[in-house]
Motif scaffolding. Structure first.
Motif, PDB file in Angstrom:
ATOM      1  N   LEU A 187      54.893  16.682  60.195  1.00  0.00           N
ATOM      2  CA  LEU A 187      54.711  15.995  58.921  1.00  0.00           C
ATOM      3  C   LEU A 187      53.949  16.880  57.938  1.00  0.00           C
ATOM      4  O   LEU A 187      54.221  16.878  56.739  1.00  0.00           O
ATOM      5  N   LEU A 188      52.987  17.639  58.455  1.00  0.00           N
ATOM      6  CA  LEU A 188      52.185  18.510  57.600  1.00  0.00           C
ATOM      7  C   LEU A 188      52.992  19.686  57.071  1.00  0.00           C
ATOM      8  O   LEU A 188      52.633  20.304  56.079  1.00  0.00           O
ATOM      9  N   LEU A 189      54.085  19.994  57.743  1.00  0.00           N
ATOM     10  CA  LEU A 189      54.951  21.077  57.279  1.00  0.00           C
ATOM     11  C   LEU A 189      56.053  20.564  56.351  1.00  0.00           C
ATOM     12  O   LEU A 189      56.885  21.331  55.895  1.00  0.00           O
ATOM     13  N   GLY A 190      56.076  19.258  56.112  1.00  0.00           N
ATOM     14  CA  GLY A 190      57.145  18.708  55.285  1.00  0.00           C
ATOM     15  C   GLY A 190      58.456  18.588  56.047  1.00  0.00           C
ATOM     16  O   GLY A 190      59.532  18.595  55.464  1.00  0.00           O
TER      17      GLY A 190
ATOM     18  N   PRO B  69      44.373  14.901  68.950  1.00  0.00           N
ATOM     19  CA  PRO B  69      45.118  15.020  67.680  1.00  0.00           C
ATOM     20  C   PRO B  69      46.510  14.429  67.858  1.00  0.00           C
ATOM     21  O   PRO B  69      47.101  14.531  68.929  1.00  0.00           O
ATOM     22  N   ARG B  70      47.006  13.827  66.805  1.00  0.00           N
ATOM     23  CA  ARG B  70      48.298  13.162  66.935  1.00  0.00           C
ATOM     24  C   ARG B  70      49.426  14.171  67.126  1.00  0.00           C
ATOM     25  O   ARG B  70      49.502  15.194  66.439  1.00  0.00           O
TER      26      ARG B  70
ATOM     27  N   GLY C 261      54.913   5.658  61.350  1.00  0.00           N
ATOM     28  CA  GLY C 261      53.601   5.849  60.742  1.00  0.00           C
ATOM     29  C   GLY C 261      52.483   5.543  61.711  1.00  0.00           C
ATOM     30  O   GLY C 261      51.358   5.982  61.547  1.00  0.00           O
TER      31      GLY C 261
ATOM     32  N   TYR D 226      62.947  12.310  57.563  1.00  0.00           N
ATOM     33  CA  TYR D 226      63.192  10.930  57.136  1.00  0.00           C
ATOM     34  C   TYR D 226      64.676  10.748  56.831  1.00  0.00           C
ATOM     35  O   TYR D 226      65.404  11.720  56.643  1.00  0.00           O
TER      36      TYR D 226
ATOM     37  N   GLY E 164      58.723   6.364  56.541  1.00  0.00           N
ATOM     38  CA  GLY E 164      57.520   6.627  55.759  1.00  0.00           C
ATOM     39  C   GLY E 164      56.752   5.346  55.520  1.00  0.00           C
ATOM     40  O   GLY E 164      56.518   4.935  54.400  1.00  0.00           O
TER      41      GLY E 164
ATOM     42  N   ASP F 230      51.763  14.820  63.965  1.00  0.00           N
ATOM     43  CA  ASP F 230      51.305  15.332  62.681  1.00  0.00           C
ATOM     44  C   ASP F 230      51.801  16.725  62.274  1.00  0.00           C
ATOM     45  O   ASP F 230      52.088  16.939  61.100  1.00  0.00           O
ATOM     46  N   PRO F 231      51.890  17.683  63.199  1.00  0.00           N
ATOM     47  CA  PRO F 231      52.270  19.022  62.728  1.00  0.00           C
ATOM     48  C   PRO F 231      53.559  19.047  61.917  1.00  0.00           C
ATOM     49  O   PRO F 231      53.630  19.671  60.858  1.00  0.00           O
TER      50      PRO F 231
END
Lengths: 161, 291, 806
Positions: free
Chosen positions: C23-26, C16-17, C506, C30, C248, C20-21
């Motif tokens: 990014l998935l939490l917002g 798993p990347r 990305g 950025y 992004g 990602d965690p």
């Protein structure tokens, strides 16, 4: 004189009060006034879907709603998805299926998928594609997002059993 | 890309809204779902000093049956109409057309009245209103008046509403028995405005002939176009692919499409011919087989 | 040709990347999320006209608007900055400033910048700036622009042809003379662009006391060239620190995108407060400096009757827009793989780089090579059509064979390795090609128009910088494009890697670094963390671009790891009293070969290295476990002086075969995908799931280029696709499901045998979609020679093919 309005909103279960200018977009209110920067602005004209949040139970583009219009509303953003630092099954599925690359469309995509799976807990691939067609993703080509939503549906079905 | 400043009102009753609009017209604009207006405001292409938000007027949100018509309050969200059992039972053409109106997230916010009053010539709902002979109810300082859909749309983003009038309701006749319908649309991508769209209804006589056909197109001119000559050619005819093909060709002569970035007028005409034929065939199939 | 792959633990795993965690939490952090104390906001005023002299600008109303801190116009820009960095052919004759000075040269060119307490007020102020434009004649058609008397985009240049030259590689004359078949076509590739959902943005902070300029931005690359940015900002090169922020998405469009950070830096210095400037979507569409290729081709391909391909003659006019920041580097990409996977003996390449009143070109996934793939595959299909050959047969016949590598193509570039027939066979199987043809036959009987496209094309990776200057007789440019890393093992045995040229864009830099470091030390990837270093005091690094990042970072990691491991082995050797060569790194330990119970954990060794120098032998000179490594391009050579051979400049060449089946509705021109298969050979795969994600994402963008996306300019230079209402990015409903296969032919020249693979999807899809549509319309004899392919064009092509010929 700027046209100012006092508003009260509940975001991810927490109440907020603020005085906002009438032209302030809901997305900017969430980001700049509440510090909830998980909601992203991609186009600011209602096409890309990156700023999708849930307003009174339904997804909306937060770049196409003024903050003042949300007075009294219940809002959910991506920050409200995980509970007690536990990923929501959708987030788990997106991680395991790599349903994201740059992460910029992801919060909007998660909000839309969250809503959609409540309406249709066992969707087909085609139904998922149609459901997320209003959310642009420039990285993934959507396929792993579709797989992630299918996977999340399965996880949520198990969880609710 | 941020909006210019404006003064905002959020009346909670229709009376308040009408009086605010009267006070501030023509510098005021009513704000319904905002899914077309707010992008223009963000681009600073539509600058109004006053915005009168109709979203808190709950009395404008309803769907009810009245005298053989379905009355839909102007602030009824598109998704509510799309999911209304009453609508899908009595005017399924509207249900079908709504699925082409943007994406679900847009329809959550977008309103039936807003899509009509915005009068985008490529939009689906105006064509449906014209095809079904809907009536639009306007309210202004002088009171309420009813405008037939055929007279409501004047041109791109232009309607018969006076600057101080609000669209408050649309009344759509229920489809009669032995009627079939179809809404077909061609767009570049799923969810985009139509390059050309066709709303079609065929009502059959008991002997299977066409008693009446209704056809209206979007993306086919400066406003929704009723293909009355094609309708006339179908009335009384025995339905067949050949009749439908002819109707398509007649309709293509009745429309007045523009050339733009996404399609030439020539292409729109050609596609209109095809879509009319296909829509009629589908409407006929439904009329014959029952819904 | 089955070779036994070395046993690897982490390389090749779909872990798993790591990215990602958050990014998935917002919590992507950025640049638009960044807030500094006292920060103010900038917006730009864009030119509404494509070509006009700026007679006057009156910003007094804007300056007096409450909340406005400063307004800068082109009038002041020459005092505040030097010209923008420019790698074009003759920058002194097409000088590029951060704001337009004397005239505007395209719609959207920035003419003024405003700083205000918030973005809303900054945009209010932009509306109050009064610019008096004197319109000039506009030139948007590159062919018209080449003609004498055309309006000049840059008067000092005296022409709109910024560069032209004809290159001849091999004996083109003879190959054409001896050819039995010559096919010709006119091909048109319209401009599109990357359009990542996040635009370019920067937050700049200037400290007047120290003279230090700190700029947080999402477009940091080429850290060894940032002295050029410092020069534009008129500050010393060692007073600039660009700190990379996650992006992004880029897809090339943030490659050396320096206008935004320069603008923010200039404004921060001026107002004495941190300034945030983030492009809005209109800025990004109209003035990103990163529109993609925009080419008009006249191509001839020479072949023999048996299908043997001989030679290629290309004349190409490329519309670069109003500036030409990277020169014609995008054609270096073309020349890197101009013969595709085929044994074409000679090539003539006639290039005209033309300036017009449009936004300038930059980078977009493929950087010009995707266009060449499309052209070569279109021409091979035309030869096949002429000879009545199946597209599979002609490709099989002309492939460079597995035993012929390394293979030097006529331009001088080298293909390191490959197995093109193997990839083709896999794709045919995966797609059930015979079954598709059978389905097509049945469909035609039913009057349906089903088409099958098949293409086989190259994916070059890891540019050397020679492609930016071998166009000129005098060598003027850099020769390496290094990438660096600092590795540090801490006393607990955990490892931190510092990268220097970018943040997360990305792709998966942290995942890739974790897997490579884990492989090198045989530890778990979770023990690796990544820091994205700022440019100040940083090591030379180039960043992503030309699918180089994975190979180059892996090389740097290997180099740094080797240095750390040598030191650790010395320590362990001392403690375990075993010769270093009898020790191995395994399972988080250093252990004695053959006697695994005699071992030290990495933590034990690291602790000694940090804290117990006096316990160690004297040849261990210093405490700690840290190493820098700068990895230079592993295989590049200089061009020949006469440029009849350009040297090796893009040698790690992946390959792919895509097969698409479509059905066309010939009454409306609309299409439906029935099948989409992609088989890639990217050498050794580091993370298969991530690679698949890159391929599918590239297919989606390639589909955009092939069928939906175009920056359309009107004859008067107005950009008609100025928003996402009109610039049509494919949605989930348009992009087909992609079935993926892999073949791994390791590169003999790169770390682990990896080849770059970030661009492949987009480099294949326009070609295969064109072929499939053409095949569907074969009953009409339609030729697809233009992208994007719109429904209207399909109907027009059918009509034209059916029209009686004079």
């Amino acid at each position: 004189m700027a046209d100012m309005h006092a508003i009260r909103v509940t975001v991810n279960g927490l109440p907020y009060e603020a005085t906002v200018e009438s032209r302030l977009l809901l997305a900017d209110f969430l980001r700049d006034h509440l510090g909830l920067v998980g909601t992203h602005l991609g186009c600011e004209h209602g096409v890309c879907g990156a700023c999708t949040v849930i307003l009174n139970g339904r997804t909306v583009r937060s770049c196409l709603v003024f903050a003042v219009q949300a007075d009294g509303a219940q809002i959910m953003t991506v920050e409200g998805l995980a509970r007690d630092s536990q990923f929501h099954p959708l987030q788990e599925a997106f991680r395991d299926k790599q349903g994201l690359q740059c992460g910029f469309c992801t919060p909007g995509m998660l909000m839309r998928a969250y809503e959609f799976l409540q309406e249709n807990p066992n969707p087909t691939e085609e139904e998922i594609r149609e459901a997320i067609a209003g959310n642009l993703c420039r990285c993934t080509g959507y396929q792993f997002i579709v797989e992630a939503i299918q996977d999340a549906a399965a996880r949520m079905a198990v969880a609710s059993r | 890309m941020k909006p210019a400043a404006f003064t905002y009102f959020a009346p909670s009753s229709l009376d308040q809204a009408v009086s605010l609009l009267a006070d501030h017209a023509p510098e005021a604009k009513p704000l319904a779902g905002g899914q077309s207006l707010i992008p223009l405001i963000n681009f600073r292409l539509a600058e109004s000093r006053y915005l009168i938000d109709l979203n808190r007027i709950s009395e404008l949100s309803y769907i009810r049956e009245a005298d053989g018509t379905i009355a839909i309050g102007a602030m009824t969200r598109q998704f509510e109409a799309e999911r209304s059992e009453l609508v899908s039972r009595t005017i399924p053409l509207l249900t079908e057309a709504l699925r082409f109106t943007g994406h679900p997230t847009i329809r959550h916010r977008g309103t039936v009245g807003g899509a009509l009053a915005h009068a985008d010539p490529a939009a689906e709902l105006p064509a449906v209103a014209v095809a079904l002979g809907a009536e639009l109810v306007a309210r202004g300082p002088a009171g309420t008046r009813t405008i037939p859909a055929g007279e409501f749309f004047l041109g791109p983003l232009s309607t018969a509403l006076a600057p101080d009038e609000l669209l408050v309701e649309v009344r759509i006749p229920q489809l009669p028995p032995r009627a079939g319908w179809a809404f077909l649309e061609l767009s570049r991508r799923h969810g985009d405005f139509a390059i050309v769209g066709v709303a079609a209804v065929i009502t059959l006589a008991p002997d299977g002939r066409v008693e009446r056909a209704s056809l209206a197109l979007c993306g086919a001119g400066p406003k929704p176009v009723r293909a009355s000559r094609a309708e006339a050619a179908l009335a009384g005819a025995s339905p067949s692919q050949e009749r439908f093909r002819e109707a398509g060709e007649i309709a293509a002569q009745e429309i007045d499409p523009d050339s733009d970035l996404h399609a030439s007028a020539y292409y729109r005409r050609r596609v209109a011919t095809v879509l009319v034929r296909r829509a009629l065939a589908e409407a006929h199939r439904r009329a014959t087989e029952g819904r | 040709m089955a070779t036994q792959a070395p046993a690897r633990k982490w390389i090749g795993q779909s872990i798993p990347r790591v990215e990602d965690p958050r990014l998935l939490l917002g919590r992507g952090e950025y640049v638009t999320d960044l807030v500094l104390p006292g920060m103010v906001h900038a917006a730009i005023l864009r030119s509404p006209l494509a070509h006009a002299r700026i007679a006057s600008i009156d910003a007094s109303k804007a300056r007096s608007l409450p909340g406005v801190l400063a307004v800068v116009t082109g009038r002041e820009i020459k005092e505040l900055t030097n010209p923008m960095p420019d790698f074009g052919p003759d920058p002194s004759k097409h000088t590029w400033w951060v704001l337009a000075t004397d005239k505007v040269r395209y719609m959207g060119e920035p003419v003024a910048a405003v700083v205000a307490t918030d973005r809303y007020i900054a945009e209010d102020a932009c509306e109050l700036i009064e610019v008096n434009y004197e319109p000039l004649p506009v030139v948007v058609d590159p062919v018209e622009a080449m003609k004498p008397g055309a309006p000049l985009v840059h008067e000092p240049l005296g022409t709109n042809v910024a560069y032209s030259r004809t290159f001849v590689f091999g004996d083109v004359e003879r190959d054409f003379t001896e050819a039995e078949v010559v096919v010709r076509d006119h091909l048109r590739w319209h401009r599109s662009g990357a359009q990542p959902l996040e635009t370019v943005g920067a937050v700049a902070q200037y400290n007047p006391a120290t003279g230090m300029m700190t700029i947080y931005c999402n477009s940091v690359t080429f850290t060894f060239l940032l002295f050029l940015v410092a020069n534009t900002l008129k500050i010393p090169s060692n007073k600039l620190n660009l700190i990379p922020c996650p992006a992004g998405g880029s897809f090339g469009s943030k490659f050396w995108a320096v206008r935004v950070p320069i603008l923010a830096g200039m404004l921060a210095k001026l107002v004495g407060r941190p300034v945030k400037f983030v492009e809005d979507r209109i800025d990004n569409i109209t003035t990103s400096d990163h529109h993609g290729s925009d080419r008009i081709y006249d191509v001839e391909m020479a072949a023999m009757r048996d299908g043997t391909l001989r030679s290629l003659r290309v004349k190409v006019v490329d519309d670069y827009g109003a500036y030409i920041q990277f020169g014609v580097g995008t054609h270096g990409n073309s020349l890197a793989q101009v013969v595709g996977p085929y044994k074409i003996k000679s090539v003539q390449y006639e290039l005209y780089a033309v300036l017009t009143n449009k936004c300038q070109q930059g980078a977009y996934r493929g950087f010009g090579s995707e266009v060449t793939n499309w052209v070569v595959e279109r021409m091979v299909d035309l030869v096949a059509r002429e000879l009545g050959m199946d597209p599979v047969e002609i490709r099989r016949k002309n492939f460079i064979q597995p035993h012929e590598f390394p293979y030097t193509i006529p331009t001088g570039n080298m293909y390191d390795s490959g197995n093109y027939p193997g990839v083709l066979e896999k794709a045919l199987q995966l797609a059930d090609y015979q079954g598709l043809r059978e389905m097509q036959r049945r469909a035609r009987e039913e009057g349906r128009y089903v088409g099958i496209g098949l293409i086989s094309a190259q994916e070059r990776s890891v540019f050397s910088s020679t492609e930016f200057w071998f166009w000129f007789d005098q060598p003027t440019g850099i020769t390496s494009s290094p990438e660096s890393v600092t590795l540090k093992m801490d006393p607990m045995g955990n490892i931190t890697a510092t990268l220097y040229s970018q943040a997360f864009w990305g792709q998966s830099p942290e995942t890739m670094v974790a897997q490579v470091v884990a492989e090198e030390f045989d530890i778990d990837p979770s023990q690796v963390s990544v820091i994205y270093g700022g440019s100040a005091g940083g090591l030379p690094a180039t960043g992503p671009g030309g699918s180089r990042f994975t190979i180059m970072v892996a090389g740097a990691i290997q180099g740094a790891a080797r240095r750390i491991k040598e030191k650790m082995l010395k320590i362990a050797s001392h403690k375990l009293e075993v010769a270093p060569e009898d020790l191995e790194f395994a399972e988080g330990k250093i252990r004695v070969r053959g006697t695994p119970e005699r071992a030290m954990t990495l933590q034990e060794v690291a602790m000694l290295a940090y804290l117990f120098k006096l316990d160690l032998p004297p040849d261990i000179e210093e405490s700690g476990l840290e190493a820098d490594y700068t990895f230079d391009h592993p295989y590049t050579t200089m061009p020949a002086p006469d440029r009849k051979n350009l040297g090796v400049f893009y040698p790690f060449v992946g390959h792919a075969c895509h097969i698409a089946a479509v059905e066309v509705d010939i009454e409306t021109g609309q299409h439906t995908f029935l099948k989409y298969v992609a088989v890639h050979d990217a050498g050794t795969v580091v993370n298969p799931r991530s690679l698949n994600g890159q391929i599918i994402g590239g297919v989606a963008q390639g589909l955009g280029t092939a069928m939906y996306e175009q920056y359309v300019y009107s004859p008067d230079g107005q950009l008609l696709t100025g928003s996402y209402m009109d610039y049509l990015i494919p949605t989930a409903m348009e992009v087909p499901k992609v079935e993926i296969g892999h073949q791994e032919t390791p590169s003999p020249f790169t770390p682990y045998g990896i080849k770059g693979a970030g661009e492949g999807g987009r480099m294949m899809t326009p070609a295969v979609v064109s072929a499939a549509i053409e095949d569907a319309l074969a009953p009409f004899g339609v030729r697809v020679n233009e992208v994007p392919i719109t429904p209207e064009k399909i109907l027009r092509w059918i009509e034209e093919a059916q029209a009686p010929r004079p």
